[in-house]
Motif scaffolding. Structure first.
Motif, PDB file in Angstrom:
ATOM      1  N   MET A   1       0.839  -1.213   0.000  1.00  0.00           N
ATOM      2  CA  MET A   1       0.000   0.000   0.000  1.00  0.00           C
ATOM      3  C   MET A   1       0.866   1.252   0.000  1.00  0.00           C
ATOM      4  SD  MET A   1      -3.043   1.027   2.690  1.00  0.00           S
ATOM      5  CE  MET A   1      -2.220   1.936   3.983  1.00  0.00           C
ATOM      6  N   GLU A   2       0.543   2.210  -0.845  1.00  0.00           N
ATOM      7  CA  GLU A   2       1.234   3.504  -0.838  1.00  0.00           C
ATOM      8  C   GLU A   2       0.355   4.485  -0.075  1.00  0.00           C
ATOM      9  OE1 GLU A   2       4.176   4.599  -2.497  1.00  0.00           O
ATOM     10  OE2 GLU A   2       4.663   2.501  -2.918  1.00  0.00           O
ATOM     11  N   PHE A   3       0.850   5.004   1.045  1.00  0.00           N
ATOM     12  CA  PHE A   3       0.068   5.899   1.900  1.00  0.00           C
ATOM     13  C   PHE A   3       1.003   7.037   2.316  1.00  0.00           C
ATOM     14  CE2 PHE A   3      -2.532   5.994   6.139  1.00  0.00           C
ATOM     15  CZ  PHE A   3      -3.332   7.011   5.644  1.00  0.00           C
ATOM     16  N   TRP A   4       0.772   8.219   1.756  1.00  0.00           N
ATOM     17  CA  TRP A   4       1.719   9.320   1.934  1.00  0.00           C
ATOM     18  C   TRP A   4       1.027  10.574   2.450  1.00  0.00           C
ATOM     19  CZ3 TRP A   4       7.023   9.040   0.618  1.00  0.00           C
ATOM     20  CH2 TRP A   4       7.415   7.872  -0.075  1.00  0.00           C
ATOM     21  N   PHE A   5       1.679  11.262   3.384  1.00  0.00           N
ATOM     22  CA  PHE A   5       1.303  12.622   3.759  1.00  0.00           C
ATOM     23  C   PHE A   5       2.189  13.579   2.967  1.00  0.00           C
ATOM     24  CE2 PHE A   5       2.865  16.333   6.047  1.00  0.00           C
ATOM     25  CZ  PHE A   5       1.687  17.012   6.350  1.00  0.00           C
ATOM     26  N   SER A   6       1.582  14.608   2.363  1.00  0.00           N
ATOM     27  CA  SER A   6       2.379  15.601   1.639  1.00  0.00           C
ATOM     28  C   SER A   6       2.080  16.991   2.155  1.00  0.00           C
ATOM     29  CB  SER A   6       2.051  15.580   0.137  1.00  0.00           C
ATOM     30  OG  SER A   6       2.529  14.397  -0.454  1.00  0.00           O
ATOM     31  N   ARG A  18       6.053   8.892   4.022  1.00  0.00           N
ATOM     32  CA  ARG A  18       5.263   7.656   4.011  1.00  0.00           C
ATOM     33  C   ARG A  18       4.642   7.431   5.387  1.00  0.00           C
ATOM     34  NH1 ARG A  18       5.498   3.217   0.626  1.00  0.00           N
ATOM     35  NH2 ARG A  18       7.578   3.684  -0.181  1.00  0.00           N
ATOM     36  N   VAL A  19       3.368   7.080   5.376  1.00  0.00           N
ATOM     37  CA  VAL A  19       2.610   6.935   6.612  1.00  0.00           C
ATOM     38  C   VAL A  19       2.232   5.465   6.807  1.00  0.00           C
ATOM     39  CG1 VAL A  19       0.355   7.469   7.621  1.00  0.00           C
ATOM     40  CG2 VAL A  19       1.724   9.302   6.583  1.00  0.00           C
ATOM     41  N   ASP A  20       2.362   5.008   8.051  1.00  0.00           N
ATOM     42  CA  ASP A  20       1.832   3.675   8.386  1.00  0.00           C
ATOM     43  C   ASP A  20       0.340   3.766   8.676  1.00  0.00           C
ATOM     44  OD1 ASP A  20       4.050   2.058   8.180  1.00  0.00           O
ATOM     45  OD2 ASP A  20       4.728   2.468  10.211  1.00  0.00           O
ATOM     46  N   ARG A  21       0.011   4.668   9.610  1.00  0.00           N
ATOM     47  CA  ARG A  21      -1.388   4.799  10.028  1.00  0.00           C
ATOM     48  C   ARG A  21      -1.651   6.226  10.462  1.00  0.00           C
ATOM     49  NH1 ARG A  21      -2.589   1.672  14.993  1.00  0.00           N
ATOM     50  NH2 ARG A  21      -0.440   2.274  15.466  1.00  0.00           N
ATOM     51  N   PHE A  30     -10.405  25.751  16.677  1.00  0.00           N
ATOM     52  CA  PHE A  30      -9.450  26.624  15.991  1.00  0.00           C
ATOM     53  C   PHE A  30      -8.832  26.047  14.726  1.00  0.00           C
ATOM     54  CE2 PHE A  30      -9.452  27.569  20.516  1.00  0.00           C
ATOM     55  CZ  PHE A  30      -9.780  28.919  20.484  1.00  0.00           C
ATOM     56  N   GLN A  31      -8.713  24.715  14.672  1.00  0.00           N
ATOM     57  CA  GLN A  31      -7.931  24.150  13.575  1.00  0.00           C
ATOM     58  C   GLN A  31      -8.154  22.645  13.468  1.00  0.00           C
ATOM     59  OE1 GLN A  31      -4.002  25.360  14.899  1.00  0.00           O
ATOM     60  NE2 GLN A  31      -4.528  24.749  16.985  1.00  0.00           N
ATOM     61  N   ARG A  32      -7.729  22.089  12.340  1.00  0.00           N
ATOM     62  CA  ARG A  32      -7.734  20.643  12.170  1.00  0.00           C
ATOM     63  C   ARG A  32      -6.461  20.068  12.783  1.00  0.00           C
ATOM     64  NH1 ARG A  32      -8.705  16.631   6.974  1.00  0.00           N
ATOM     65  NH2 ARG A  32      -7.533  14.915   7.912  1.00  0.00           N
ATOM     66  N   ILE A  33      -6.610  19.007  13.525  1.00  0.00           N
ATOM     67  CA  ILE A  33      -5.479  18.377  14.222  1.00  0.00           C
ATOM     68  C   ILE A  33      -5.341  16.933  13.739  1.00  0.00           C
ATOM     69  CG2 ILE A  33      -4.536  17.732  16.478  1.00  0.00           C
ATOM     70  CD1 ILE A  33      -6.569  19.800  17.701  1.00  0.00           C
ATOM     71  N   ASP A  34      -4.127  16.535  13.306  1.00  0.00           N
ATOM     72  CA  ASP A  34      -3.882  15.155  12.871  1.00  0.00           C
ATOM     73  C   ASP A  34      -2.599  14.615  13.495  1.00  0.00           C
ATOM     74  OD1 ASP A  34      -5.287  16.510  10.235  1.00  0.00           O
ATOM     75  OD2 ASP A  34      -5.852  14.385  10.469  1.00  0.00           O
ATOM     76  N   VAL A  35      -2.607  13.342  13.808  1.00  0.00           N
ATOM     77  CA  VAL A  35      -1.385  12.659  14.249  1.00  0.00           C
ATOM     78  C   VAL A  35      -1.213  11.418  13.378  1.00  0.00           C
ATOM     79  CG1 VAL A  35      -0.156  11.550  16.144  1.00  0.00           C
ATOM     80  CG2 VAL A  35      -1.722  13.458  16.621  1.00  0.00           C
ATOM     81  N   PHE A  36       0.001  11.244  12.851  1.00  0.00           N
ATOM     82  CA  PHE A  36       0.306  10.110  11.986  1.00  0.00           C
ATOM     83  C   PHE A  36       1.459   9.297  12.583  1.00  0.00           C
ATOM     84  CE2 PHE A  36      -1.215  13.621   9.378  1.00  0.00           C
ATOM     85  CZ  PHE A  36      -2.159  13.029   8.556  1.00  0.00           C
ATOM     86  N   GLU A  37       1.503   8.050  12.165  1.00  0.00           N
ATOM     87  CA  GLU A  37       2.646   7.186  12.498  1.00  0.00           C
ATOM     88  C   GLU A  37       3.398   6.927  11.198  1.00  0.00           C
ATOM     89  OE1 GLU A  37       3.057   5.306  15.714  1.00  0.00           O
ATOM     90  OE2 GLU A  37       5.039   4.910  14.829  1.00  0.00           O
ATOM     91  N   SER A  38       4.731   7.129  11.202  1.00  0.00           N
ATOM     92  CA  SER A  38       5.491   6.967   9.960  1.00  0.00           C
ATOM     93  C   SER A  38       6.754   6.165  10.210  1.00  0.00           C
ATOM     94  CB  SER A  38       5.883   8.342   9.413  1.00  0.00           C
ATOM     95  OG  SER A  38       6.929   8.894  10.185  1.00  0.00           O
ATOM     96  N   ARG A  43       6.093   9.218  15.093  1.00  0.00           N
ATOM     97  CA  ARG A  43       4.812   9.932  15.058  1.00  0.00           C
ATOM     98  C   ARG A  43       5.035  11.390  14.677  1.00  0.00           C
ATOM     99  NH1 ARG A  43       1.310   7.321  20.032  1.00  0.00           N
ATOM    100  NH2 ARG A  43       1.424   5.206  19.200  1.00  0.00           N
ATOM    101  N   PHE A  44       4.047  11.958  13.976  1.00  0.00           N
ATOM    102  CA  PHE A  44       4.146  13.398  13.723  1.00  0.00           C
ATOM    103  C   PHE A  44       2.786  14.065  13.802  1.00  0.00           C
ATOM    104  CE2 PHE A  44       2.870  13.652   9.193  1.00  0.00           C
ATOM    105  CZ  PHE A  44       3.168  12.390   8.697  1.00  0.00           C
ATOM    106  N   LEU A  45       2.823  15.344  14.194  1.00  0.00           N
ATOM    107  CA  LEU A  45       1.632  16.161  14.426  1.00  0.00           C
ATOM    108  C   LEU A  45       1.526  17.219  13.338  1.00  0.00           C
ATOM    109  CD1 LEU A  45      -0.630  17.385  16.401  1.00  0.00           C
ATOM    110  CD2 LEU A  45       1.240  18.816  17.313  1.00  0.00           C
TER     111      LEU A  45
END
Lengths: 287, 287
Positions: A1-6, A18-21, A30-38, A43-45
């Motif tokens: 699977m190709e799963f990318w945050f840009s 590249r993102v795992d989940r 105030f804003q949209r908040i996301d946390v990813f595992e890569s 992890r990144f915010l």
């Protein structure tokens, strides 16, 4: 699977990770908040899709925004931190035993809750008994402060969105007023490289120069921020970031760092010619 | 139309640059060569898909690999440049009137031809009468050189593909032999940030330390290279890059730069703690 945050660093440049989940996605007041595992950065915010921190390189930003002023000021007891909902600045500050009080003013409580849950690497020190969190607008909080802090750290988001007011002349003037006679303010200053970011740098620098007698800019290599070349502003009423560096004293504290050293401290203020020029261009010119 | 060039900096991170047009694509005896036109970075050159230079930020790399040794050595007359088919190092060198001879050894004539046609910003000085281009393998060329050069600049590609041999112990040993008693060698050292690049850095550093009595590493911010944090190796038989910096003398030359200054020169050698550690780890250990 190709799963990318840009993230687009400009309309014509993007960085992709590249993102795992995706661990969290939510919309606060105030804003949209996301946390990813890569796989590459842990992890990144992101806030509104802009990279705030990754577990792999956040040490660079947090060490450089905290230890540079701490190695200059001889006696920091009372600190104000604006923004910093991820807790990284707090983690670095609580390593100093002489600090007695840390007021942290974060507009978005949801960011703090999310970071406590998903990013313990930075948010794990927010329960220190010296830390007092105020969920309100930094701009408003600081208006009521006079002659109170030894150090103010402005860990803002970018100069658009919720962080916009933290880049204004009124805000920096209020920071000056909120500091004691020998106080220091440090803020993140964006990148000098891409033209739009460079303009934001210049604007912030101009406003700080107008408010503080000593204003110098320093740099760090932060791979996940646009261009990787990031600037910080050191503004001060009394202490010079190089002439008043207390090198031996800081090293005696034995605080282990992965980026900051008191030698690097000095080099960080030696800027490339084009950055010196960018900054000099706004130091003496009227609006 | 969406038209993007992407380079994977690791299997899990990529940088993408919007492209207007592909100006050239060809396969030489050694590698694939491409030139693109982009709105953000102007023209850029890739070899086997790896970014070599962009018009927007090549000044950083070329100034830092050239002026750092030139501001230390008191009297450079004879220079060897290995690689550098794009001509950027040559452009910086020919600004010094006292340099009498520049031997440039580039394995791939087609790179030079392509750069002359599409990248005059860097390749426009290759016809200087002091420049002698040798189209051959740098490894082989240098075996025949003894006590000949004041300065060797190793402007290699990455430590895989055609540039691989330029990162070996034999090569650095031959550079030592080819230098005069007070000669300096500078090479590009890859990035310390991503683990695979960091290993390449360490390997190069270890081999240089084994060949030269003075070996120090310095850094620059290069936005289009992996992580944006790039290292260079300064290896020398006699001169120390900081103690022997001829600051006033260099500034009297009046060479205008956009990145390099003699103040920045000093700061560039003050490395982050984690980079110091990476390098120290290989300085004293056996293979």
């Amino acid at each position: 699977m190709e799963f990318w945050f840009s993230e687009k660093h400009t309309p014509n440049v993007k960085m992709s990770i590249r993102v795992d989940r995706q661990l969290y996605s939510g919309q606060s007041e105030f804003q949209r908040i996301d946390v990813f595992e890569s796989p590459e950065f842990g992890r990144f915010l992101t806030l509104d899709g802009y990279m705030m921190l990754t577990e792999k390189d956040e040490f660079i930003y947090h060490e450089m925004i905290t230890h540079v002023p701490m190695a200059v000021h001889p006696c920091v007891k009372n600190v104000l931190v604006i923004g910093a909902g991820d807790g990284g600045v707090i983690r670095e500050l609580v390593r100093y035993k002489d600090i007695e009080n840390i007021d942290m003013v974060e507009i978005d409580e949801q960011v703090v809750e999310v970071c406590k849950k998903y990013l313990p690497q930075t948010a794990g020190w927010l329960d220190d008994e010296r830390v007092h969190i105020h969920y309100e607008d930094g701009l408003r909080f600081i208006r009521a402060c006079h002659d109170r802090y030894d150090l103010i750290i402005v860990d803002s988001t970018d100069p658009f969105g919720p962080g916009e007011g933290l880049f204004t002349r009124e805000f920096y003037g209020n920071c000056y007023k909120a500091l004691k006679d020998d106080g220091i303010m440090v803020n993140q200053h964006e990148s000098p490289f891409y033209p739009e970011d460079a303009v934001a740098c210049q604007r912030a620098h101009k406003r700080i120069v107008e408010s503080f007698p000593i204003s110098r800019v320093y740099q760090a290599h932060i791979p996940t921020y646009p261009s990787g070349h990031w600037l910080f502003g050191f503004a001060s009423k009394k202490y010079h970031p190089l002439k008043d560096l207390r090198e031996a004293e800081w090293n005696q504290r034995g605080i282990p760092c992965r980026y900051y050293t008191t030698t690097l401290h000095k080099g960080a203020f030696y800027l490339p010619a084009y950055v010196e020029e960018l900054l000099a261009n706004v130091e003496l010119t009227p609006d």
